[in-house]
Design an enzyme around this catalytic site. Structure first.
Site, PDB file in Angstrom:
ATOM      1  N   ARG A  52      24.694 -20.617   0.095  1.00 37.62           N
ATOM      2  CA  ARG A  52      23.418 -21.262  -0.254  1.00 37.62           C
ATOM      3  C   ARG A  52      22.379 -20.965   0.818  1.00 37.62           C
ATOM      4  NH1 ARG A  52      22.687 -26.169   1.331  1.00 37.62           N
ATOM      5  NH2 ARG A  52      24.681 -26.977   0.586  1.00 37.62           N
ATOM      6  N   TYR A 104       0.064 -20.129 -16.098  1.00 29.51           N
ATOM      7  CA  TYR A 104       1.316 -20.160 -16.848  1.00 29.51           C
ATOM      8  C   TYR A 104       1.590 -21.607 -17.296  1.00 29.51           C
ATOM      9  CZ  TYR A 104       6.334 -19.935 -17.709  1.00 29.51           C
ATOM     10  OH  TYR A 104       7.572 -20.031 -18.269  1.00 29.51           O
TER      11      TYR A 104
HETATM   12  C1  LIG Z   1       7.376 -16.650 -16.576  1.00 32.39           C
HETATM   13  C2  LIG Z   1       6.383 -17.057 -15.571  1.00 32.39           C
HETATM   14  C3  LIG Z   1       6.669 -18.062 -14.643  1.00 32.39           C
HETATM   15  C4  LIG Z   1       7.955 -18.853 -14.671  1.00 32.39           C
HETATM   16  O1  LIG Z   1       9.040 -18.058 -14.368  1.00 32.39           O
HETATM   17  P1  LIG Z   1      10.552 -18.379 -14.842  1.00 32.39           P
HETATM   18  O2  LIG Z   1      11.313 -17.246 -14.259  1.00 32.39           O
HETATM   19  O3  LIG Z   1      10.537 -18.392 -16.337  1.00 32.39           O
HETATM   20  O4  LIG Z   1      10.902 -19.705 -14.281  1.00 32.39           O
HETATM   21  C5  LIG Z   1       5.700 -18.358 -13.694  1.00 32.39           C
HETATM   22  N1  LIG Z   1       4.516 -17.721 -13.669  1.00 32.39           N
HETATM   23  C6  LIG Z   1       4.204 -16.750 -14.558  1.00 32.39           C
HETATM   24  C7  LIG Z   1       2.893 -16.088 -14.467  1.00 32.39           C
HETATM   25  C8  LIG Z   1       5.121 -16.384 -15.537  1.00 32.39           C
HETATM   26  O5  LIG Z   1       4.788 -15.444 -16.422  1.00 32.39           O
END
Ligand SMILES: *Cc1c(COP(=O)(O)O)cnc(C)c1O
Length: 387
Positions: A52, A104
């Site tokens: 970890r 996002y």
């Molecule tokens: C997909 C995405 C995330 C989140 O990522 P995960 O791997 O799905 O947790 C964050 N920011 C952006 C711009 C994304 O496209």
């Protein structure tokens, strides 16, 4: 610690953080699955004690991504949102964040539904394409500016140097989610941003076969680095050894993949720019994009994502999405295969409708993640689905 930018991007993508294995000579990084490491004497070991805290395969991934982002220290996460969450853990109750208003959807959910409650932070969303909005949103509690550029799904481009300069002058931490661009297309730390982070699920992984995240600290800031290491070790949201290996493998081709993603996307954006079934094509590489000049300055290529407004609203955009054959109807982006999605019904459904409409996510909007298939096939697929 990553070696600073002495070699070219492509060379570092293949070699940074990765030396031949000293015991066997293996040229490629082995997958170290061991959770623990033998010690010679209590507290005396070869630098690894428990996976970890530190793992050789993850460490290679972390050094590689730190090098590609031109930063000092990298951290590998179990997902992109885990990286964002760890970053927000740097804040204390009462602290204020200024965030881009077109983020996002999962980041907005993390801020609004989790962090504001559990951590007592406050978030103000502003359109950062106008710096004046950032200046006006700042309070004496502002401790972080969180930016995404190009944004998701409207592909607005934010001036990273302007954000970084303002943040520095006010002693505020600046953070950029660089998922949409990838470090090949854009390196926020070079513009003075403090922390860059990624959903490695997208372009870094590049093959839609894993979930992971990454975060890189730009400067030599021992206090910030050890605080982040402590957050990661205490919360435990790390990239597993298998996924670290897969990302290392993918990073080796990041440059060639991104070049083709950008090339295909630009060609498609230009092809459909004045199509009779489409009211608007949004792509930073088009000269009518409001931040086209900034994008040309700040980015190398314009990325692989395009958004389009389909005439006829929800009904028409839904039937268009049902009819594409090569573009698979699915959330996510950044893989070798082309994907298409409907932000209002899919990735951004967690945003209230009035908020979606306020920032411009209409019911006719579709987002394309342009993959590496033959360009002619991609163009033909969109043409036939629009008919
Ligand atoms: C997909 C995405 C995330 C989140 O990522 P995960 O791997 O799905 O947790 C964050 N920011 C952006 C711009 C994304 O496209």
């Amino acid at each position: 610690m990553s070696k600073k930018n002495k070699e070219g991007f492509e060379t570092r993508a293949i070699h940074a953080g990765q030396k031949a294995d000293p015991t066997t000579g293996a040229v490629m990084m082995p997958i170290y699955t061991s959770s623990t490491f033998e010690q010679e004497s209590p507290g005396v070991h070869k630098g690894y004690d428990y996976s970890r805290s530190i793992n050789p395969t993850r460490k290679a991934f972390e050094e590689c991504i730190a090098s590609l982002e031109n930063g000092e220290v990298g951290f590998g996460f179990s997902s992109g949102v885990a990286a964002i969450s760890a970053c927000v853990e740097l804040l204390s109750p009462g602290d204020h964040v200024i965030a881009m208003n077109d983020l996002y959807g999962g980041t907005v959910r993390l801020f609004n539904e989790i962090k504001t409650l559990s951590q007592g932070i406050e978030v103000t969303y502003v359109d950062m394409t106008d710096m004046q909005n950032v200046l006006e949103a700042k309070t004496d509690k502002t401790k972080m500016i969180f930016v995404e550029t190009p944004t998701n799904p409207l592909l607005r481009v934010v001036d990273l140097a302007a954000i970084a300069d303002f943040a520095k002058s006010e002693k505020i931490l600046s953070v950029c989610d660089n998922t949409f661009a990838s470090p090949y297309v854009q390196q926020p730390l070079n513009h003075g941003i403090d922390i860059v982070l990624h959903s490695a699920t997208k372009y870094l992984g590049g093959h839609s076969d894993l979930i992971a995240g990454a975060l890189v600290i730009g400067k030599k800031d021992d206090a910030l680095v050890s605080r982040m290491a402590n957050i990661v070790n205490s919360l435990g949201p790390i990239t597993g050894a298998f996924d670290s290996y897969l990302i290392l493998r993918s990073l080796k081709t990041l440059a060639v993949r991104m070049e083709r993603h950008c090339e295909n996307a630009l060609a498609i954006a230009k092809h459909f720019e004045s199509h009779k079934e489409i009211s608007e094509v949004i792509y930073p590489g088009l000269s009518n994009h409001p931040q086209h000049d900034l994008a040309s300055k700040q980015m190398k290529g314009y990325g692989g994502i395009i958004s389009m407004n389909i005439k006829g609203g929800l009904e028409k955009s839904k039937s268009f999405l049902e009819r594409t054959k090569i573009f698979a109807l699915a959330e996510s982006l950044g893989g070798v295969e082309s994907l298409i999605e409907h932000p209002a019904l899919m990735t951004h459904a967690s945003l209230p409708k009035d908020r979606r409409e306020m920032i411009g996510i209409s019911d006719g909007l579709v987002r394309l993640s342009v993959g590496l298939e033959s360009l002619d096939d991609l163009v033909e697929d969109i043409e036939q689905a629009l008919k």
